[in-house]
Design a protein around this motif. Structure first.
Motif, PDB file in Angstrom:
ATOM      1  N   ARG A  72       5.260  35.337  12.173  1.00  0.00           N
ATOM      2  CA  ARG A  72       5.043  36.251  13.292  1.00  0.00           C
ATOM      3  C   ARG A  72       3.679  36.913  13.192  1.00  0.00           C
ATOM      4  NH1 ARG A  72       7.959  40.585  14.255  1.00  0.00           N
ATOM      5  NH2 ARG A  72       8.610  40.948  12.131  1.00  0.00           N
ATOM      6  N   GLU A  73       2.969  36.649  12.109  1.00  0.00           N
ATOM      7  CA  GLU A  73       1.637  37.216  11.872  1.00  0.00           C
ATOM      8  C   GLU A  73       0.758  36.154  11.215  1.00  0.00           C
ATOM      9  OE1 GLU A  73       0.781  40.273  12.771  1.00  0.00           O
ATOM     10  OE2 GLU A  73       2.787  41.004  13.260  1.00  0.00           O
ATOM     11  N   ASP A  74      -0.553  36.227  11.433  1.00  0.00           N
ATOM     12  CA  ASP A  74      -1.500  35.370  10.726  1.00  0.00           C
ATOM     13  C   ASP A  74      -1.518  35.765   9.251  1.00  0.00           C
ATOM     14  OD1 ASP A  74      -2.166  34.373  13.211  1.00  0.00           O
ATOM     15  OD2 ASP A  74      -4.107  35.385  13.326  1.00  0.00           O
ATOM     16  N   ILE A  75      -1.790  34.792   8.388  1.00  0.00           N
ATOM     17  CA  ILE A  75      -1.884  35.117   6.956  1.00  0.00           C
ATOM     18  C   ILE A  75      -3.185  34.575   6.349  1.00  0.00           C
ATOM     19  CG2 ILE A  75       0.556  35.468   6.463  1.00  0.00           C
ATOM     20  CD1 ILE A  75       0.700  32.605   5.432  1.00  0.00           C
ATOM     21  N   GLU A  76      -4.285  35.216   6.712  1.00  0.00           N
ATOM     22  CA  GLU A  76      -5.545  34.921   6.045  1.00  0.00           C
ATOM     23  C   GLU A  76      -5.471  35.411   4.602  1.00  0.00           C
ATOM     24  OE1 GLU A  76      -8.583  36.743   8.416  1.00  0.00           O
ATOM     25  OE2 GLU A  76      -7.800  35.793  10.233  1.00  0.00           O
ATOM     26  N   GLN A  77      -4.878  36.586   4.442  1.00  0.00           N
ATOM     27  CA  GLN A  77      -4.589  37.144   3.124  1.00  0.00           C
ATOM     28  C   GLN A  77      -3.115  37.508   3.111  1.00  0.00           C
ATOM     29  OE1 GLN A  77      -7.331  40.180   1.673  1.00  0.00           O
ATOM     30  NE2 GLN A  77      -8.747  39.593   3.299  1.00  0.00           N
ATOM     31  N   LEU A  78      -2.479  37.361   1.942  1.00  0.00           N
ATOM     32  CA  LEU A  78      -1.049  37.650   1.825  1.00  0.00           C
ATOM     33  C   LEU A  78      -0.794  38.311   0.483  1.00  0.00           C
ATOM     34  CD1 LEU A  78       1.693  37.230   3.292  1.00  0.00           C
ATOM     35  CD2 LEU A  78       1.918  35.097   2.014  1.00  0.00           C
ATOM     36  N   PHE A  79      -0.020  39.389   0.514  1.00  0.00           N
ATOM     37  CA  PHE A  79       0.268  40.160  -0.695  1.00  0.00           C
ATOM     38  C   PHE A  79       1.775  40.335  -0.830  1.00  0.00           C
ATOM     39  CE2 PHE A  79      -3.747  41.367   1.145  1.00  0.00           C
ATOM     40  CZ  PHE A  79      -4.613  41.209   0.083  1.00  0.00           C
ATOM     41  N   LEU A  80       2.262  40.262  -2.062  1.00  0.00           N
ATOM     42  CA  LEU A  80       3.675  40.461  -2.361  1.00  0.00           C
ATOM     43  C   LEU A  80       3.840  41.778  -3.111  1.00  0.00           C
ATOM     44  CD1 LEU A  80       6.644  39.475  -2.686  1.00  0.00           C
ATOM     45  CD2 LEU A  80       5.903  38.378  -4.809  1.00  0.00           C
ATOM     46  N   ASP A  81       4.710  42.636  -2.592  1.00  0.00           N
ATOM     47  CA  ASP A  81       5.072  43.883  -3.269  1.00  0.00           C
ATOM     48  C   ASP A  81       6.513  43.764  -3.732  1.00  0.00           C
ATOM     49  OD1 ASP A  81       2.603  44.912  -2.709  1.00  0.00           O
ATOM     50  OD2 ASP A  81       3.280  46.296  -1.159  1.00  0.00           O
ATOM     51  N   ILE A  82       6.761  44.113  -4.993  1.00  0.00           N
ATOM     52  CA  ILE A  82       8.100  44.056  -5.567  1.00  0.00           C
ATOM     53  C   ILE A  82       8.426  45.419  -6.158  1.00  0.00           C
ATOM     54  CG2 ILE A  82       9.562  43.010  -7.340  1.00  0.00           C
ATOM     55  CD1 ILE A  82       7.761  40.539  -7.205  1.00  0.00           C
ATOM     56  N   ALA A  83       9.610  45.923  -5.851  1.00  0.00           N
ATOM     57  CA  ALA A  83      10.113  47.165  -6.455  1.00  0.00           C
ATOM     58  C   ALA A  83      11.497  46.851  -7.014  1.00  0.00           C
ATOM     59  CB  ALA A  83      10.178  48.280  -5.433  1.00  0.00           C
ATOM     60  N   LEU A  84      11.700  47.131  -8.301  1.00  0.00           N
ATOM     61  CA  LEU A  84      12.961  46.846  -8.990  1.00  0.00           C
ATOM     62  C   LEU A  84      13.638  48.162  -9.350  1.00  0.00           C
ATOM     63  CD1 LEU A  84      14.867  44.804 -10.437  1.00  0.00           C
ATOM     64  CD2 LEU A  84      13.376  45.023 -12.426  1.00  0.00           C
ATOM     65  N   PHE A  85      14.939  48.245  -9.017  1.00  0.00           N
ATOM     66  CA  PHE A  85      15.725  49.451  -9.275  1.00  0.00           C
ATOM     67  C   PHE A  85      17.016  49.093  -9.995  1.00  0.00           C
ATOM     68  CE2 PHE A  85      13.248  50.232  -5.501  1.00  0.00           C
ATOM     69  CZ  PHE A  85      12.763  51.509  -5.672  1.00  0.00           C
ATOM     70  N   SER A  86      17.476  50.011 -10.830  1.00  0.00           N
ATOM     71  CA  SER A  86      18.790  49.890 -11.461  1.00  0.00           C
ATOM     72  C   SER A  86      19.409  51.280 -11.491  1.00  0.00           C
ATOM     73  CB  SER A  86      18.672  49.344 -12.882  1.00  0.00           C
ATOM     74  OG  SER A  86      19.946  49.259 -13.485  1.00  0.00           O
ATOM     75  N   LYS A  87      20.624  51.373 -10.985  1.00  0.00           N
ATOM     76  CA  LYS A  87      21.340  52.651 -10.916  1.00  0.00           C
ATOM     77  C   LYS A  87      20.518  53.717 -10.207  1.00  0.00           C
ATOM     78  CE  LYS A  87      23.841  51.543 -15.099  1.00  0.00           C
ATOM     79  NZ  LYS A  87      24.041  51.793 -16.494  1.00  0.00           N
ATOM     80  N   GLY A  88      19.774  53.310  -9.175  1.00  0.00           N
ATOM     81  CA  GLY A  88      18.980  54.232  -8.388  1.00  0.00           C
ATOM     82  C   GLY A  88      17.656  54.637  -9.005  1.00  0.00           C
ATOM     83  N   LEU A  89      17.360  54.154 -10.208  1.00  0.00           N
ATOM     84  CA  LEU A  89      16.112  54.510 -10.880  1.00  0.00           C
ATOM     85  C   LEU A  89      15.110  53.370 -10.773  1.00  0.00           C
ATOM     86  CD1 LEU A  89      17.603  56.080 -14.117  1.00  0.00           C
ATOM     87  CD2 LEU A  89      16.722  57.282 -12.111  1.00  0.00           C
ATOM     88  N   SER A  90      13.861  53.721 -10.499  1.00  0.00           N
ATOM     89  CA  SER A  90      12.802  52.727 -10.402  1.00  0.00           C
ATOM     90  C   SER A  90      12.461  52.195 -11.799  1.00  0.00           C
ATOM     91  CB  SER A  90      11.557  53.351  -9.769  1.00  0.00           C
ATOM     92  OG  SER A  90      10.519  52.409  -9.730  1.00  0.00           O
ATOM     93  N   ILE A  91      12.472  50.875 -11.940  1.00  0.00           N
ATOM     94  CA  ILE A  91      12.151  50.235 -13.210  1.00  0.00           C
ATOM     95  C   ILE A  91      10.755  49.636 -13.181  1.00  0.00           C
ATOM     96  CG2 ILE A  91      12.796  48.356 -14.770  1.00  0.00           C
ATOM     97  CD1 ILE A  91      15.652  48.703 -13.852  1.00  0.00           C
TER      98      ILE A  91
END
Length: 159
Positions: A72-91
């Motif tokens: 749905r968008e052009d991807i000249e540049q593409l970035f991946l963001d990952i956020a990992l959580f366990s029991k509501g806490l950011s790891i």
């Protein structure tokens, strides 16, 4: 009659069907014994396909995946963001460039809105063993204009 059919088709294609709170289905990326990885698109307008070839609690450095979607968008540049959580806490919070102007890492880099991308092959990641527990993973793909290309809420269950 033709006018009605055309109007119905246009309304179906343009109406925000997911805007009313209806969520995309939960998909299984992989399952093996006590390990299960589930995901659900968090984009209200689009779902996508994703799977992991070897589902193992020992995550290998070269993991084989399959991923497909219509852009749905052009991807000249593409970035991946990952956020990992366990029991509501950011790891872990992690950002990784997938497509850069001078360093396209994949064949789909540079594709345009409306084109389909499909990737089946290895991705480089740090190898590690998944500890027992329930984890939530927020994944986001963003282009050079910070527009969302894809996003997912994933759950990793290992008992």
């Amino acid at each position: 009659m033709k006018g009605f059919a055309a109007a119905l088709l246009i309304w179906t294609l343009l109406s925000p069907q997911r805007a009313g709170g209806e969520a995309w289905p939960t998909h299984t990326a992989c399952r093996n014994g006590n390990l299960q990885v589930l995901y659900q698109s968090c984009d209200p307008l689009q779902d996508f396909g994703f799977s992991v070839d070897q589902c193992s609690r020992q995550l290998k450095p070269n993991l084989n995946i399959r991923f497909g979607m219509v852009l749905r968008e052009d991807i000249e540049q593409l970035f991946l963001d990952i956020a990992l959580f366990s029991k509501g806490l950011s790891i872990l919070n992690f950002s990784y460039p997938i497509c850069e102007v001078d360093l396209p890492k994949f064949s789909f880099c540079g594709r345009r809105k409306g084109e389909q991308i499909y990737y089946a092959g290895p991705i480089n990641n740090p190898g590690f063993e998944i500890p027992k527990g329930d984890y939530q993973v927020l994944l986001g793909l963003y282009n050079q204009d910070h527009a969302t290309v894809a996003c997912a809420n994933a759950t990793v269950l290992y008992s």
